[in-house]
Design a protein around this motif. Structure first.
Motif, PDB file in Angstrom:
ATOM      1  N   TYR A 194       2.645  -6.158  21.131  1.00 25.01           N
ATOM      2  CA  TYR A 194       1.985  -6.210  19.823  1.00 25.01           C
ATOM      3  C   TYR A 194       1.842  -4.805  19.231  1.00 25.01           C
ATOM      4  O   TYR A 194       2.100  -4.572  18.046  1.00 25.01           O
ATOM      5  N   PHE A 195       1.479  -3.854  20.081  1.00 19.26           N
ATOM      6  CA  PHE A 195       1.302  -2.475  19.610  1.00 19.26           C
ATOM      7  C   PHE A 195       2.642  -1.850  19.215  1.00 19.26           C
ATOM      8  O   PHE A 195       2.733  -1.154  18.199  1.00 19.26           O
ATOM      9  N   VAL A 196       3.685  -2.090  19.996  1.00 12.01           N
ATOM     10  CA  VAL A 196       4.998  -1.516  19.683  1.00 12.01           C
ATOM     11  C   VAL A 196       5.496  -2.024  18.334  1.00 12.01           C
ATOM     12  O   VAL A 196       5.994  -1.260  17.506  1.00 12.01           O
ATOM     13  N   ILE A 197       5.357  -3.334  18.110  1.00  9.05           N
ATOM     14  CA  ILE A 197       5.789  -3.901  16.828  1.00  9.05           C
ATOM     15  C   ILE A 197       4.995  -3.284  15.678  1.00  9.05           C
ATOM     16  O   ILE A 197       5.543  -2.920  14.638  1.00  9.05           O
ATOM     17  N   GLY A 198       3.666  -3.145  15.882  1.00 14.93           N
ATOM     18  CA  GLY A 198       2.823  -2.545  14.837  1.00 14.93           C
ATOM     19  C   GLY A 198       3.187  -1.097  14.564  1.00 14.93           C
ATOM     20  O   GLY A 198       3.188  -0.654  13.408  1.00 14.93           O
ATOM     21  N   THR A 199       3.503  -0.344  15.619  1.00 15.51           N
ATOM     22  CA  THR A 199       3.867   1.066  15.451  1.00 15.51           C
ATOM     23  C   THR A 199       5.161   1.216  14.663  1.00 15.51           C
ATOM     24  O   THR A 199       5.257   2.047  13.756  1.00 15.51           O
ATOM     25  N   ILE A 200       6.164   0.399  15.000  1.00 20.98           N
ATOM     26  CA  ILE A 200       7.442   0.470  14.289  1.00 20.98           C
ATOM     27  C   ILE A 200       7.259   0.114  12.818  1.00 20.98           C
ATOM     28  O   ILE A 200       7.787   0.785  11.918  1.00 20.98           O
ATOM     29  N   ALA A 201       6.489  -0.953  12.568  1.00 19.03           N
ATOM     30  CA  ALA A 201       6.259  -1.369  11.183  1.00 19.03           C
ATOM     31  C   ALA A 201       5.549  -0.282  10.385  1.00 19.03           C
ATOM     32  O   ALA A 201       5.916   0.011   9.234  1.00 19.03           O
ATOM     33  N   ASN A 202       4.540   0.351  10.987  1.00 20.48           N
ATOM     34  CA  ASN A 202       3.800   1.384  10.270  1.00 20.48           C
ATOM     35  C   ASN A 202       4.627   2.647  10.077  1.00 20.48           C
ATOM     36  O   ASN A 202       4.478   3.340   9.075  1.00 20.48           O
ATOM     37  N   LYS A 203       5.513   2.963  11.034  1.00 23.78           N
ATOM     38  CA  LYS A 203       6.404   4.118  10.867  1.00 23.78           C
ATOM     39  C   LYS A 203       7.311   3.922   9.656  1.00 23.78           C
ATOM     40  O   LYS A 203       7.529   4.830   8.853  1.00 23.78           O
ATOM     41  N   ILE A 204       7.819   2.696   9.504  1.00 24.75           N
ATOM     42  CA  ILE A 204       8.683   2.392   8.359  1.00 24.75           C
ATOM     43  C   ILE A 204       7.899   2.498   7.061  1.00 24.75           C
ATOM     44  O   ILE A 204       8.377   3.047   6.059  1.00 24.75           O
ATOM     45  N   LEU A 205       6.661   1.981   7.067  1.00 26.26           N
ATOM     46  CA  LEU A 205       5.853   1.980   5.841  1.00 26.26           C
ATOM     47  C   LEU A 205       5.331   3.367   5.483  1.00 26.26           C
ATOM     48  O   LEU A 205       5.096   3.668   4.317  1.00 26.26           O
ATOM     49  N   MET A 206       5.148   4.230   6.499  1.00 20.69           N
ATOM     50  CA  MET A 206       4.599   5.571   6.240  1.00 20.69           C
ATOM     51  C   MET A 206       5.637   6.541   5.701  1.00 20.69           C
ATOM     52  O   MET A 206       5.295   7.538   5.079  1.00 20.69           O
ATOM     53  N   GLY A 207       6.914   6.294   5.939  1.00 26.82           N
ATOM     54  CA  GLY A 207       7.959   7.239   5.555  1.00 26.82           C
ATOM     55  C   GLY A 207       7.866   7.717   4.119  1.00 26.82           C
ATOM     56  O   GLY A 207       7.759   8.922   3.854  1.00 26.82           O
ATOM     57  N   PRO A 208       7.885   6.800   3.133  1.00 24.65           N
ATOM     58  CA  PRO A 208       7.838   7.251   1.738  1.00 24.65           C
ATOM     59  C   PRO A 208       6.481   7.810   1.316  1.00 24.65           C
ATOM     60  O   PRO A 208       6.399   8.509   0.301  1.00 24.65           O
ATOM     61  N   ILE A 209       5.415   7.515   2.084  1.00 22.51           N
ATOM     62  CA  ILE A 209       4.081   7.969   1.680  1.00 22.51           C
ATOM     63  C   ILE A 209       3.940   9.474   1.853  1.00 22.51           C
ATOM     64  O   ILE A 209       3.334  10.156   1.026  1.00 22.51           O
ATOM     65  N   LEU A 257       0.569  13.760 -12.855  1.00 19.21           N
ATOM     66  CA  LEU A 257      -0.219  13.605 -11.636  1.00 19.21           C
ATOM     67  C   LEU A 257      -0.597  12.147 -11.414  1.00 19.21           C
ATOM     68  O   LEU A 257      -0.455  11.614 -10.308  1.00 19.21           O
ATOM     69  N   LEU A 258      -1.071  11.478 -12.484  1.00 20.14           N
ATOM     70  CA  LEU A 258      -1.520  10.097 -12.333  1.00 20.14           C
ATOM     71  C   LEU A 258      -0.363   9.155 -12.016  1.00 20.14           C
ATOM     72  O   LEU A 258      -0.540   8.184 -11.259  1.00 20.14           O
ATOM     73  N   GLU A 259       0.809   9.420 -12.584  1.00 22.13           N
ATOM     74  CA  GLU A 259       1.973   8.590 -12.255  1.00 22.13           C
ATOM     75  C   GLU A 259       2.313   8.694 -10.774  1.00 22.13           C
ATOM     76  O   GLU A 259       2.641   7.692 -10.122  1.00 22.13           O
ATOM     77  N   THR A 260       2.230   9.908 -10.238  1.00 24.35           N
ATOM     78  CA  THR A 260       2.500  10.079  -8.808  1.00 24.35           C
ATOM     79  C   THR A 260       1.417   9.415  -7.968  1.00 24.35           C
ATOM     80  O   THR A 260       1.701   8.817  -6.925  1.00 24.35           O
ATOM     81  N   GLN A 261       0.163   9.500  -8.420  1.00 23.83           N
ATOM     82  CA  GLN A 261      -0.923   8.842  -7.686  1.00 23.83           C
ATOM     83  C   GLN A 261      -0.752   7.326  -7.693  1.00 23.83           C
ATOM     84  O   GLN A 261      -1.002   6.664  -6.684  1.00 23.83           O
ATOM     85  N   LYS A 262      -0.319   6.775  -8.830  1.00 22.98           N
ATOM     86  CA  LYS A 262      -0.066   5.332  -8.892  1.00 22.98           C
ATOM     87  C   LYS A 262       1.051   4.938  -7.936  1.00 22.98           C
ATOM     88  O   LYS A 262       0.972   3.907  -7.262  1.00 22.98           O
ATOM     89  N   SER A 263       2.099   5.773  -7.902  1.00 21.60           N
ATOM     90  CA  SER A 263       3.196   5.508  -6.980  1.00 21.60           C
ATOM     91  C   SER A 263       2.714   5.542  -5.534  1.00 21.60           C
ATOM     92  O   SER A 263       3.099   4.705  -4.712  1.00 21.60           O
ATOM     93  N   LEU A 264       1.838   6.501  -5.222  1.00 21.63           N
ATOM     94  CA  LEU A 264       1.290   6.601  -3.870  1.00 21.63           C
ATOM     95  C   LEU A 264       0.439   5.381  -3.540  1.00 21.63           C
ATOM     96  O   LEU A 264       0.522   4.826  -2.432  1.00 21.63           O
ATOM     97  N   ILE A 265      -0.366   4.924  -4.492  1.00 19.61           N
ATOM     98  CA  ILE A 265      -1.211   3.749  -4.275  1.00 19.61           C
ATOM     99  C   ILE A 265      -0.349   2.517  -4.019  1.00 19.61           C
ATOM    100  O   ILE A 265      -0.643   1.695  -3.136  1.00 19.61           O
TER     101      ILE A 265
END
Length: 617
Positions: A194-209, A257-265
């Protein structure tokens, strides 16, 4: 000096969670933990001891409900009272340890911020790094923000992660053992998968952030800088009636700045969905793991009370193990922030190190490495020559066109030099080269005196007033380098303020050592600022004074008084200016004609062109 170009967006590598992040993060940790006996290591060790003790208490509190099931099922009143007393003691201990945990983390945050910021300051103010970063280098944005804000946020985020990270290996190992003991191999294996799957998923989601956060911090700095620019130049903008224009341009930066913040959100939304999903799934997974041995008949011989107590205990162990992994997954949002700030601070440190390496290059004039700060000296001996220029050619770092070509001369004591020329011919640039702010294109320049009192001092075109008292303005920069100079002769300072024509400042400030709550630039006129800088020059009394249009805001009468005082104090002058009235205070004139051409003229004497051999003034 090679031309410095700003890299475009396509050529710039976007920061992310990669090996570069690990390198930069480790380099920052070496600053925060310089030795095994440092204060950070001691606090970290104390935090580890506190959190481990806290986890032991938490385990005891967690298994208490199983004991309550037993005593309540057996109607054991004395046992119940004993458990209530034990629970109160454990809760009190847990609360104290948790508070102490937070207190140590806050102390670590303050200590880390001090250590990291002072380390950045050491590199930033060494030599001319701060000048190069803010004026010449365009490949790094907002160094002030990186030092003042990004460093603070990085330390804050790391301190919030510290207690959970350092105790995680111990708690995971401890509860894995108990989970295996209670449920067999299927419990720990299920949770680890369960943890390995969660870690991989979060690594993928964190990349663009990470890269978006990096860009957001850059735009934050640009927006803040725009407001600072308006604050510093409010009067000039008001004279232009430029409120609407500045309003539009400031809003433009805000929108970016706000456009980038919206993109980050938007990008963080998917991460939050993933994190929250794994949080809630963890709760259901614990019951599935507990249900397996129950439905397979392993606990069929237990009474309902014993089974309830066992379920309670096993549920706590499994849930806490899952919670340990879930907390690590939850830290992914904090880790993305840490990665962004790490890249910004790491990049700043790398650029400053690069600048320092280039500043310590071999100097052909002296035959050794040049140390920008070593020139400052309050005890310089008598030197008959200030500067030696040997076939010097120089240009702007932003252009390939030579401003001056093949200039050779010596600036000797007692011979005052006036540098003239049209705007853009390289007059102020010559002073930058003399002061080693810019490097020569070819040839070399050597300052043979020390820098400071009894040596050479520069008065820049734009007066610089630091924060502090009137005394600190006059003796600047001595006090910051030599604290003992705070006990200076008040009569001398007052005398020089009178000679410079600004003795009225004593009344306006309330005295030499009274702190003022206003900005010097807002209160003094341009002429008063130039006069105060001359009072500083009189106090320091260098042998050579290099003046860059230092009287441009004053009348010719005031200019004459200040120049006569400089000569009475024994200074040899190197002046830049446009007024013909300056000629009477100088012996030689260097005219910069543009296109690399120059003319050297003895005032009331013969003229020499740029093709002449070395001239001794």
């Amino acid at each position: 000096m090679p031309r410095l170009e700003k890299p475009n967006g396509r050529g710039t590598k976007r920061p992310k969670l990669d090996w570069k992040f690990v390198q930069r993060f480790c380099s920052i940790q070496k600053v925060l933990f310089p030795s095994w006996t440092s204060q950070s290591v001691l606090m970290f060790g104390t935090l580890l001891a506190v959190t481990l003790t806290e986890q032991l208490i938490i385990y005891q509190v967690g298994v208490l409900p199983s004991h309550f099931y037993n005593v309540l099922a057996d109607k054991d009143y004395s046992g119940f009272r004993s458990l209530v007393g034990t629970a109160m003691v454990l809760i009190l201990l847990n609360s104290t340890l948790k508070s102490l945990d937070q207190y140590i983390c806050n102390q670590m945050y303050v200590n880390w911020r001090q250590t990291l910021t002072e380390s950045l300051h050491t590199a930033y103010f060494q030599g001319r790094v701060y000048y190069t970063l803010n004026v010449l280098r365009e490949d790094i944005d907002n160094p002030d923000q990186r030092i003042s804000q990004d460093a603070e946020r990085l330390c804050k985020q790391m301190s919030t992660m510290a207690s959970r990270l350092i105790v995680s290996p111990f708690t995971l190992a401890y509860y894995t053992y108990h989970c295996f003991y209670s449920t067999g191999w299927i419990g720990p294996v299920s949770i680890f998968c369960y943890f390995v799957i969660g870690t991989i998923a979060n690594k993928i989601l964190m990349g663009p952030i990470v890269s978006t956060l990096f860009e957001q911090e850059k735009l934050e700095g640009d927006f803040r800088f725009k407001h600072m620019q308006i604050r510093v130049n409010a009067e000039s903008a008001a004279f232009y009636r430029a409120g609407k224009v500045e309003h539009m341009r400031t809003n433009r930066r805000l929108q970016a700045l706000l456009e980038t913040q919206k993109s980050l959100i938007n990008k963080e939304l998917l991460l939050y969905i993933g994190v929250n999903t794994f949080d809630y799934l963890g709760g259901f997974l614990s019951y599935i793991i507990i249900a397996i041995p129950i439905f397979t008949g392993i606990y069929d011989g237990l009474t309902p009370g014993e089974l309830s107590a066992l379920i309670s205990k096993n549920a706590f162990v499994c849930i806490y193990l899952i919670n340990g992994f879930t907390q690590l997954i939850d830290l992914s949002t904090t880790l993305s922030d840490v990665a962004g700030y790490t890249h910004r601070i790491g990049q700043l440190r790398e650029v400053m190190d690069d600048i320092l390496r280039k500043q310590c290059d071999y100097d052909p004039a002296s035959g050794e490495s040049y140390d920008f700060d070593s020139d400052f000296n309050v005890h310089g001996g008598p030197v008959d020559t200030a500067f030696i220029l040997d076939h010097l050619s120089y240009k702007s770092p932003y252009s390939d066109e030579l401003l001056v070509e093949d200039l050779s001369l010596k600036i000797n004591q007692g011979t005052n030099l006036l540098v003239v020329g049209n705007t853009g011919t390289g007059k102020t640039s010559l002073l930058r080269v003399l002061n080693r702010l810019w490097e020569a294109h070819s040839g070399f320049v050597q300052m043979t005196t020390c820098f400071g009192p009894r040596g050479t001092l520069f008065l820049p075109q734009k007066p610089y007033l630091t924060d502090g008292t009137l005394r600190e303005q006059v003796i600047y920069p001595l006090k910051d380098i030599y604290p003992e100079s705070g006990s200076v002769d008040d009569d001398r300072i007052i005398q020089f303020l009178e000679l410079a024509g600004v003795s009225n400042l004593l009344k306006r400030t309330g005295g030499l050592d009274e702190r003022v709550d206003w900005n010097w630039y807002d209160v003094l006129s341009p002429g008063e600022m130039q006069r105060l800088c001359f009072a500083r020059l009189f106090y320091l009394q260098p042998k050579y004074a290099v003046l860059d249009e230092a009287t441009s805001a004053l009348t010719e009468e005031a200019e004459a008084q200040l120049y006569r005082t400089c000569k009475q104090l024994g200074m040899t002058l190197v002046s830049l200016g446009h007024r013909s009235s300056l000629e009477k205070y100088h012996d030689v004139q260097l005219k910069l004609c543009g296109g690399g051409q120059w003319e050297l003229t003895k005032l009331k004497g013969e003229r020499r062109s740029h093709t002449s051999s070395e001239s001794s003034l």
